[in-house]
Design a protein around this motif. Structure first.
Motif, mmCIF file in Angstrom:
data_model
loop_
_atom_site.group_PDB
_atom_site.id
_atom_site.type_symbol
_atom_site.label_atom_id
_atom_site.label_comp_id
_atom_site.label_asym_id
_atom_site.label_seq_id
_atom_site.Cartn_x
_atom_site.Cartn_y
_atom_site.Cartn_z
ATOM 1 N N THR A 1 -2.214 6.731 -6.824
ATOM 2 C CA THR A 1 -3.501 6.045 -6.678
ATOM 3 C C THR A 1 -3.577 5.241 -5.388
ATOM 4 O OG1 THR A 1 -2.643 4.243 -7.981
ATOM 5 C CG2 THR A 1 -3.949 5.853 -9.129
ATOM 6 N N PHE A 2 -2.624 5.361 -4.512
ATOM 7 C CA PHE A 2 -2.641 4.728 -3.188
ATOM 8 C C PHE A 2 -2.817 3.211 -3.264
ATOM 9 C CE2 PHE A 2 -4.306 9.032 -2.924
ATOM 10 C CZ PHE A 2 -3.335 9.595 -2.142
ATOM 11 N N CYS A 3 -2.057 2.590 -4.174
ATOM 12 C CA CYS A 3 -2.139 1.137 -4.290
ATOM 13 C C CYS A 3 -1.214 0.459 -3.301
ATOM 14 C CB CYS A 3 -1.801 0.704 -5.703
ATOM 15 S SG CYS A 3 -0.136 1.097 -6.198
ATOM 16 N N ALA A 4 -0.324 1.208 -2.653
ATOM 17 C CA ALA A 4 0.544 0.704 -1.581
ATOM 18 C C ALA A 4 1.614 -0.258 -2.065
ATOM 19 C CB ALA A 4 -0.254 0.069 -0.460
ATOM 20 N N LEU A 5 1.861 -0.318 -3.393
ATOM 21 C CA LEU A 5 2.893 -1.243 -3.861
ATOM 22 C C LEU A 5 4.288 -0.763 -3.475
ATOM 23 C CD1 LEU A 5 1.633 -2.286 -7.393
ATOM 24 C CD2 LEU A 5 1.936 -3.756 -5.444
ATOM 25 N N ILE B 1 10.174 1.281 -9.796
ATOM 26 C CA ILE B 1 9.812 0.256 -10.773
ATOM 27 C C ILE B 1 8.402 -0.246 -10.515
ATOM 28 C CG2 ILE B 1 10.374 -2.067 -11.584
ATOM 29 C CD1 ILE B 1 13.289 -1.438 -10.740
ATOM 30 N N ASN B 2 8.050 -0.415 -9.240
ATOM 31 C CA ASN B 2 6.765 -1.010 -8.911
ATOM 32 C C ASN B 2 5.596 -0.043 -9.044
ATOM 33 O OD1 ASN B 2 6.691 -3.840 -8.090
ATOM 34 N ND2 ASN B 2 8.367 -3.224 -6.763
ATOM 35 N N CYS B 3 5.874 1.239 -9.047
ATOM 36 C CA CYS B 3 4.777 2.198 -9.133
ATOM 37 C C CYS B 3 4.101 2.094 -10.495
ATOM 38 C CB CYS B 3 5.289 3.612 -8.915
ATOM 39 S SG CYS B 3 3.956 4.788 -8.925
ATOM 40 N N PRO B 4 2.788 1.908 -10.540
ATOM 41 C CA PRO B 4 2.135 1.691 -11.823
ATOM 42 C C PRO B 4 2.020 2.929 -12.696
ATOM 43 C CG PRO B 4 0.587 1.377 -10.019
ATOM 44 C CD PRO B 4 1.877 1.749 -9.413
ATOM 45 N N ASN B 5 2.103 4.115 -12.124
ATOM 46 C CA ASN B 5 1.861 5.292 -12.966
ATOM 47 C C ASN B 5 2.903 6.394 -12.786
ATOM 48 O OD1 ASN B 5 1.014 5.693 -10.425
ATOM 49 N ND2 ASN B 5 -1.134 5.962 -10.924
ATOM 50 N N LYS C 1 4.847 -1.538 0.246
ATOM 51 C CA LYS C 1 4.917 -2.973 0.513
ATOM 52 C C LYS C 1 6.212 -3.587 -0.013
ATOM 53 C CE LYS C 1 2.427 -7.159 -0.579
ATOM 54 N NZ LYS C 1 2.546 -7.991 0.564
#
Lengths: 159, 373
Positions: A113-117, A77-81, A120
């Motif tokens: 994109t390695f946003c780390a969401l 769910i948290n992954c933006p893409n 985390k």
């Protein structure tokens, strides 16, 4: 006469400014110890990345081939893409209860994109980043990875 | 397009060439259609959109914490400051109190970002004007900051270190030592920059009195950041509308009155000293405390409009969020500094030679993904 003197002065100051610049390069030219260039493919064995470096998402397994992923889908769910996709299955446990566990935790490195969401927000700390950074492959399909190892199970005590 | 070119040649006897989209001095995919009379630039028409990704539209379909990773990719050289802008806007909407520790870490990170951005500017500006040495010296020092970022944030350029309510992780135990080490190192090497390039006679001849932007034009076009301050436009958001920890540090706003390429360059050189001063005031005073405020798992902003502006390395970035109470924003608008600064290019490069266009374009320090978004 005055203009000629000014002209000569200008030339001298111009040459002087260039020499001052050359002084900096000369300083480093005679001091090979100040070289900071790393010879990358040659120093592969000694190259250590920082411990927090976001190379790629991995799912750490312990020696009994157990992971911590419960398949809750929060990372998905948290992954933006849409990098992460979780395919779950239902199994019957020893005491006869039906339980949902992950079948495949699919991770598409090419889209990440390695946003780390995901790392985390994971409630059971099942995901982590590895320091691997050499991702180049010849076949695009190799960038789609299954993070849970075959035959792996949920670690006991993780809900 | 072909017809338009023919028309131009017919009417004004001007020669039309394309500079870009693939041109080393535009630092990205910016296409400038330049009308020339001989060697003199008569008209510059920027064509943008080659790297348009629709970030504003994409923001409408994702949640607030997810917007952060997209703002990284607008102005990738001040990624941390872009992130901070969105976070501040969201926190303003939720009326969250941010502890001092977070504010101070954010400020230090922003200033480090500003220094590395100006270092890259110096490196590439020297290279644009033919001094290849600058490129190596600039990148050598920038590497030290990128290592600090890598150690704490995990990435080197697009850091994604902020999140609404605080930071993604706490600072690395090494962070303070490394920053102090860097400041000590950079105080020694920054004078080398002046020695190498600022005093250089070729550089001075090529930049002085080239591309003069008057104060009136700077204000009416809305040119902000170092480019605006070189014209005497006092527009530093850090000074006039302090956010994070900028209200508790002392620093000077650098302004000049000349507004030519040389002074746009000088503002950036002087700002690096100021940034180092800001970091030195804060680095020993990081209080203990949490690195993030506990937020709800799904952040929903109350209905309304929110605006937050910050000072990036290139000017004023505004984030405008309209919320309809859902977890996704209804509309997000970024007022990006580069887009506005680009609009002045045609005005200031008129009647200069085509080689000066490289000087002027470089001195505006444009980052193309921020123009296109």
């Amino acid at each position: 006469m005055k203009s000629i003197i000014d002209y000569i002065k200008e030339i001298i100051s111009a040459v002087w400014s260039l020499l001052k610049g050359m002084q900096v390069t000369g300083y480093y030219f005679i001091r090979p110890k100040t070289i900071v260039t790393q010879k990358y493919p040659e120093n592969r064995k000694t190259l250590v990345m920082m411990e927090r470096f976001k190379g790629e998402v991995v799912m750490p397994h312990n020696e009994k081939n157990e992971h911590k992923c419960t398949g809750c889908g929060i990372c998905e769910i948290n992954c933006p893409n849409g990098t992460i996709e979780i395919i779950s299955k239902t199994i019957t446990t020893e005491d006869g209860k039906k339980k949902r566990v992950i079948d495949k935790h699919i991770y598409r490195l090419g889209m990440c994109t390695f946003c780390a969401l995901c790392v985390k927000t994971c409630p059971s700390n099942a995901l982590a980043f590895s320091q691997e950074f050499e991702h180049a492959v010849f076949n695009k399909a190799l960038l789609t990875k299954v993070l849970n190892k075959p035959g792996s199970q949920l670690m006991k005590g993780v809900e | 397009m072909e017809e338009a070119v023919k028309e131009l040649i017919d009417e004004n006897q001007e020669y039309v060439i394309n500079m870009g989209p693939q041109h080393p001095s535009t630092h990205g995919v910016l296409r400038l259609v330049v009308s020339l009379k001989g060697e003199i630039v008569k008209n510059v028409e920027p064509h943008i959109g080659y790297i348009h990704r629709g970030i504003e539209k994409m923001c409408e379909s994702i949640t607030y914490p997810q917007i952060i990773h997209l703002t990284d990719r607008m102005d990738y050289l001040s990624a941390h400051i872009n992130n901070e802008a969105v976070c501040l806007a969201v926190e303003k909407a939720l009326e969250t109190d941010i502890p001092d520790r977070i504010k101070i870490i954010r400020t230090i990170m922003s200033e480090l970002t500003r220094i590395q951005s100006h270092q890259l500017f110096w490196a590439t500006y020297g290279m644009d004007l033919g001094g290849l040495t600058c490129f190596f010296y600039g990148l050598r020092d920038r590497e030290k900051i990128l290592d600090i970022f890598e150690e704490t944030c995990g990435s080197r350029m697009i850091v994604s270190y902020n999140c609404p309510g605080g930071l993604m992780y706490d600072i690395h135990p090494n962070f303070q030592n490394r920053v102090k080490e860097f400041i000590k190192y950079f105080r020694r090497t920054l004078p080398e920059y002046d020695q190498l390039l600022t005093g250089n006679v070729i550089f001075r001849e090529r930049t002085m009195n080239v591309g003069r932007l008057s104060l009136e034009d700077a204000i009416s076009y809305g040119v902000t950041g170092p480019s605006g301050r070189a014209s005497g436009f006092s527009c530093d958001v850090r000074k006039h509308e302090p956010y994070s920890a900028y209200d508790r540090v002392k620093f000077n706003e650098i302004t000049f009155n000349d507004g030519d390429s040389y002074h746009r360059y000088l503002v950036r050189m002087k700002e690096m000293w100021e940034s180092m001063d800001i970091i030195e005031q804060l680095i020993d005073n990081i209080p203990e405390g949490p690195y993030a405020v506990k937020m709800k798992p799904v952040i929903k902003l109350p209905e309304g409009e929110y605006y937050q502006r910050v000072e990036t390395a290139r000017g004023e970035l505004g984030v405008y969020i309209i919320s309809d109470g859902n977890k996704n924003p209804y509309r997000v608008k970024f007022r990006s500094p580069n887009f506005v600064n680009l609009s002045v290019l045609n005005l200031i490069s008129k009647d200069f030679k085509i080689a000066d266009l490289v000087t002027i374009g470089g001195s505006l320090d444009l980052v193309i993904p921020d123009i296109d978004r």
